[in-house]
Structures are given as C-alpha cells and as structure tokens.
Design a protein around this motif. Structure first.
Motif, PDB file in Angstrom:
ATOM      1  N   HIS A 146       0.801  -1.138  -0.041  1.00 27.38           N
ATOM      2  CA  HIS A 146       0.122   0.000   0.210  1.00 27.38           C
ATOM      3  C   HIS A 146       0.734   1.272   0.046  1.00 27.38           C
ATOM      4  CE1 HIS A 146      -3.494   2.286   0.528  1.00 27.38           C
ATOM      5  NE2 HIS A 146      -2.956   3.051   1.382  1.00 27.38           N
ATOM      6  N   GLU A 147       1.838   1.117   0.748  1.00 28.01           N
ATOM      7  CA  GLU A 147       2.863   2.406   0.901  1.00 28.01           C
ATOM      8  C   GLU A 147       3.345   2.594  -0.582  1.00 28.01           C
ATOM      9  OE1 GLU A 147       5.958   1.819   3.637  1.00 28.01           O
ATOM     10  OE2 GLU A 147       4.476   1.563   5.335  1.00 28.01           O
ATOM     11  N   GLN A 148       3.638   1.621  -1.438  1.00 29.52           N
ATOM     12  CA  GLN A 148       4.235   1.602  -2.623  1.00 29.52           C
ATOM     13  C   GLN A 148       3.248   2.187  -3.689  1.00 29.52           C
ATOM     14  OE1 GLN A 148       5.482  -2.184  -3.929  1.00 29.52           O
ATOM     15  NE2 GLN A 148       7.039  -2.291  -2.332  1.00 29.52           N
ATOM     16  N   TYR A 149       1.711   1.709  -3.575  1.00 32.97           N
ATOM     17  CA  TYR A 149       0.747   2.413  -4.390  1.00 32.97           C
ATOM     18  C   TYR A 149       0.760   4.021  -3.953  1.00 32.97           C
ATOM     19  CZ  TYR A 149      -1.310  -2.193  -5.233  1.00 32.97           C
ATOM     20  OH  TYR A 149      -1.763  -3.541  -5.421  1.00 32.97           O
ATOM     21  N   MET A 150       0.700   4.259  -2.694  1.00 37.15           N
ATOM     22  CA  MET A 150       0.719   5.765  -2.568  1.00 37.15           C
ATOM     23  C   MET A 150       1.645   6.682  -3.027  1.00 37.15           C
ATOM     24  SD  MET A 150      -2.477   5.781  -1.354  1.00 37.15           S
ATOM     25  CE  MET A 150      -2.503   7.649  -0.691  1.00 37.15           C
ATOM     26  N   ARG A 151       2.924   5.775  -3.268  1.00 40.07           N
ATOM     27  CA  ARG A 151       4.087   6.721  -3.785  1.00 40.07           C
ATOM     28  C   ARG A 151       3.973   6.875  -5.293  1.00 40.07           C
ATOM     29  NH1 ARG A 151       7.105   4.043   0.687  1.00 40.07           N
ATOM     30  NH2 ARG A 151       7.890   2.518  -1.058  1.00 40.07           N
ATOM     31  N   SER A 152       3.039   6.049  -5.843  1.00 39.43           N
ATOM     32  CA  SER A 152       3.057   5.882  -7.471  1.00 39.43           C
ATOM     33  C   SER A 152       1.817   6.919  -7.816  1.00 39.43           C
ATOM     34  CB  SER A 152       2.763   4.625  -7.941  1.00 39.43           C
ATOM     35  OG  SER A 152       2.253   4.587  -8.991  1.00 39.43           O
ATOM     36  N   SER A 153       1.906   7.943  -8.493  1.00 40.98           N
ATOM     37  CA  SER A 153       0.813   8.776  -8.972  1.00 40.98           C
ATOM     38  C   SER A 153      -0.222   8.062  -9.551  1.00 40.98           C
ATOM     39  CB  SER A 153       1.357  10.085  -9.898  1.00 40.98           C
ATOM     40  OG  SER A 153       1.816   9.266 -11.202  1.00 40.98           O
ATOM     41  N   GLY A 154      -0.092   7.349 -10.393  1.00 41.32           N
ATOM     42  CA  GLY A 154      -1.254   6.455 -11.199  1.00 41.32           C
ATOM     43  C   GLY A 154      -2.094   5.669 -10.211  1.00 41.32           C
ATOM     44  N   HIS A 155      -1.153   4.888  -9.268  1.00 42.05           N
ATOM     45  CA  HIS A 155      -2.015   4.124  -8.418  1.00 42.05           C
ATOM     46  C   HIS A 155      -2.534   4.823  -7.109  1.00 42.05           C
ATOM     47  CE1 HIS A 155       1.308   1.136  -9.927  1.00 42.05           C
ATOM     48  NE2 HIS A 155       0.282   0.360  -9.732  1.00 42.05           N
ATOM     49  N   ARG A 156      -2.025   5.912  -6.827  1.00 45.94           N
ATOM     50  CA  ARG A 156      -2.575   6.650  -5.805  1.00 45.94           C
ATOM     51  C   ARG A 156      -3.968   7.325  -6.499  1.00 45.94           C
ATOM     52  NH1 ARG A 156      -0.395  10.343  -1.578  1.00 45.94           N
ATOM     53  NH2 ARG A 156      -1.475  12.238  -1.598  1.00 45.94           N
ATOM     54  N   SER A 157      -3.673   7.963  -7.525  1.00 48.03           N
ATOM     55  CA  SER A 157      -5.010   8.509  -8.264  1.00 48.03           C
ATOM     56  C   SER A 157      -6.042   7.534  -8.356  1.00 48.03           C
ATOM     57  CB  SER A 157      -4.567   8.851  -9.750  1.00 48.03           C
ATOM     58  OG  SER A 157      -5.617   8.998 -10.452  1.00 48.03           O
ATOM     59  N   ASN A 158      -5.935   6.218  -8.441  1.00 43.55           N
ATOM     60  CA  ASN A 158      -6.880   5.145  -8.498  1.00 43.55           C
ATOM     61  C   ASN A 158      -7.603   5.016  -6.981  1.00 43.55           C
ATOM     62  OD1 ASN A 158      -6.901   4.380 -11.009  1.00 43.55           O
ATOM     63  ND2 ASN A 158      -5.496   2.606 -10.701  1.00 43.55           N
ATOM     64  N   ILE A 159      -6.799   4.860  -6.175  1.00 45.11           N
ATOM     65  CA  ILE A 159      -7.218   4.992  -4.761  1.00 45.11           C
ATOM     66  C   ILE A 159      -7.913   5.962  -4.227  1.00 45.11           C
ATOM     67  CG2 ILE A 159      -6.348   4.761  -2.014  1.00 45.11           C
ATOM     68  CD1 ILE A 159      -3.955   3.150  -3.129  1.00 45.11           C
ATOM     69  N   LEU A 160      -7.621   7.320  -4.620  1.00 40.20           N
ATOM     70  CA  LEU A 160      -7.919   8.526  -4.197  1.00 40.20           C
ATOM     71  C   LEU A 160      -9.269   9.148  -5.104  1.00 40.20           C
ATOM     72  CD1 LEU A 160      -5.083  10.398  -2.735  1.00 40.20           C
ATOM     73  CD2 LEU A 160      -6.695   8.763  -1.616  1.00 40.20           C
ATOM     74  N   ASP A 161      -9.523   8.304  -6.122  1.00 36.31           N
ATOM     75  CA  ASP A 161     -10.489   8.833  -7.156  1.00 36.31           C
ATOM     76  C   ASP A 161     -12.063   8.826  -6.717  1.00 36.31           C
ATOM     77  OD1 ASP A 161     -12.359   9.175  -9.490  1.00 36.31           O
ATOM     78  OD2 ASP A 161     -10.540   8.600 -10.859  1.00 36.31           O
ATOM     79  N   ARG A 162     -12.438   9.968  -6.638  1.00 32.71           N
ATOM     80  CA  ARG A 162     -14.139  10.172  -6.109  1.00 32.71           C
ATOM     81  C   ARG A 162     -14.973   9.402  -6.767  1.00 32.71           C
ATOM     82  NH1 ARG A 162     -14.079  13.904  -1.966  1.00 32.71           N
ATOM     83  NH2 ARG A 162     -12.418  15.156  -1.771  1.00 32.71           N
ATOM     84  N   ARG A 163     -14.831   8.934  -8.049  1.00 36.06           N
ATOM     85  CA  ARG A 163     -15.990   8.280  -8.654  1.00 36.06           C
ATOM     86  C   ARG A 163     -16.310   6.892  -8.432  1.00 36.06           C
ATOM     87  NH1 ARG A 163     -13.298   6.992 -14.738  1.00 36.06           N
ATOM     88  NH2 ARG A 163     -11.101   6.722 -13.814  1.00 36.06           N
ATOM     89  N   TRP A 164     -15.451   6.188  -7.744  1.00 32.07           N
ATOM     90  CA  TRP A 164     -15.333   4.981  -7.449  1.00 32.07           C
ATOM     91  C   TRP A 164     -16.613   4.710  -6.297  1.00 32.07           C
ATOM     92  CZ3 TRP A 164     -13.510   3.479 -11.562  1.00 32.07           C
ATOM     93  CH2 TRP A 164     -12.542   3.900 -12.001  1.00 32.07           C
ATOM     94  N   ASP A 165     -17.548   3.470  -6.491  1.00 24.47           N
ATOM     95  CA  ASP A 165     -18.503   3.232  -5.759  1.00 24.47           C
ATOM     96  C   ASP A 165     -18.009   1.908  -4.792  1.00 24.47           C
ATOM     97  OD1 ASP A 165     -20.476   5.243  -6.661  1.00 24.47           O
ATOM     98  OD2 ASP A 165     -20.573   3.865  -8.462  1.00 24.47           O
ATOM     99  N   ARG A 166     -17.232   1.100  -5.312  1.00 26.48           N
ATOM    100  CA  ARG A 166     -16.811  -0.049  -4.664  1.00 26.48           C
ATOM    101  C   ARG A 166     -15.514  -0.601  -5.160  1.00 26.48           C
ATOM    102  NH1 ARG A 166     -20.986   0.532  -2.797  1.00 26.48           N
ATOM    103  NH2 ARG A 166     -23.069  -0.655  -2.790  1.00 26.48           N
ATOM    104  N   VAL A 167     -14.928  -1.423  -4.102  1.00 27.76           N
ATOM    105  CA  VAL A 167     -13.532  -1.777  -4.432  1.00 27.76           C
ATOM    106  C   VAL A 167     -13.701  -3.524  -4.030  1.00 27.76           C
ATOM    107  CG1 VAL A 167     -12.608  -1.372  -2.177  1.00 27.76           C
ATOM    108  CG2 VAL A 167     -11.074  -1.588  -3.985  1.00 27.76           C
ATOM    109  N   GLY A 168     -13.005  -3.960  -5.043  1.00 23.66           N
ATOM    110  CA  GLY A 168     -12.824  -5.539  -4.849  1.00 23.66           C
ATOM    111  C   GLY A 168     -11.323  -5.802  -4.392  1.00 23.66           C
TER     112      GLY A 168
END
Length: 158
Positions: free
Chosen positions: A115-137
C-alpha cells in the motif's frame, strides 16, 4: 413413445426426509456463506484503501462479492506466476452493471508495504483516491517467492 408437457407430480417429502435434508444442507450453506466473505487479508487491503481515502476527505468504499472474487482470483494468479500484470478489466465482472473500472496490482513484503508503494505512485494513488468509485474488490495471495501480491479493483457503478 409419448411426450408430455406436464410437470411430473411429486409427493411432498416427509418430515423425516426434510430433517435429513436440512442436516446435509446446513453445513454446506455455512461453508458457502463463509467462502463468500472476504478473508481478513482482503479486509486489510480494503482498510488501507479506506484509511487513505479518509485521510484525504474521500468517501470510503464498500466491497462487492463479484469484484472481490475477480480481485482474489487475479491475486492468486499473480502469486502463482511470480509476475505482475494487469487483468482484462471487464473479465470476471459478469452480472455487474458498471461505468468504469480500474485496477492496481502490486507485490511487496506485506500488505502495508504494498500500500505504501501504491501511495508513492501517482497512477496507483490516483486510483485509490478517485472520488468516482463506488466499490472496491480486493485480493491477497502469497507467492512461492515469499512476496505478498495484492490486487485492488475499483468500480464506478454509474
């Protein structure tokens, strides 16, 4: 030879037969429901996502059985091959009406480290913080190489 279009008539099962059937089916039902529940590791992956979203003022994401199954299956595939790759995004989402899908795949020494690696990557971080998502698997597996593989599948239900 005759062909009938009527449904055959069956006698209702006896009370004793119903009890036997219930004794056989009850454990199967419990096992089936348990298999539908996310594992503690999948919940941990989702908790990390929601902690990051909360820290950035973004609504939390609920899970979904279909999306969890897709993510878990892909995590197991990645762990078995020891390689990172994206899935076919629409694959495994049959029966789910969606408008957009995104995926993060990662490998590391622990769920927290990935998760730390995701948050340091702009693309992964963008997916995690994107407001349009309703659900996550979420998916989690440990490969023969000892690494933890996680998959995050984000869905906008439209």
């Amino acid at each position: 030879m005759t062909i009938s279009t009527r449904a055959p008539r069956f006698a209702p099962p006896s009370p004793r037969s119903r009890r036997r059937l219930a004794l056989v089916l009850a454990p199967l039902l419990v096992l089936g429901l348990a298999a539908c529940q996310p594992s503690p590791q999948q919940e941990s992956v989702r908790a990390h996502i929601n902690e990051s979203r909360r820290a950035h003022g973004v609504h939390q994401l609920g899970d979904d059985l279909i999306i969890n199954h897709k993510a878990q299956s892909w995590a197991e595939h990645l762990a078995s091959t020891g390689r990172l790759a994206h899935s076919s995004l629409s694959s495994g989402l049959d029966g789910l009406a969606w408008a957009a899908v995104a995926e993060n795949v990662g490998r590391g020494s622990s769920i927290a480290k990935v998760h730390e690696q995701y948050m340091r990557s702009s693309g992964h971080r963008s997916n995690i913080l994107d407001r349009r998502w309703d659900r996550v698997g979420t998916g989690h597996a440990v490969g023969g190489d000892g690494y933890v593989y996680t998959v995050q599948v984000f869905v906008d239900l439209g």
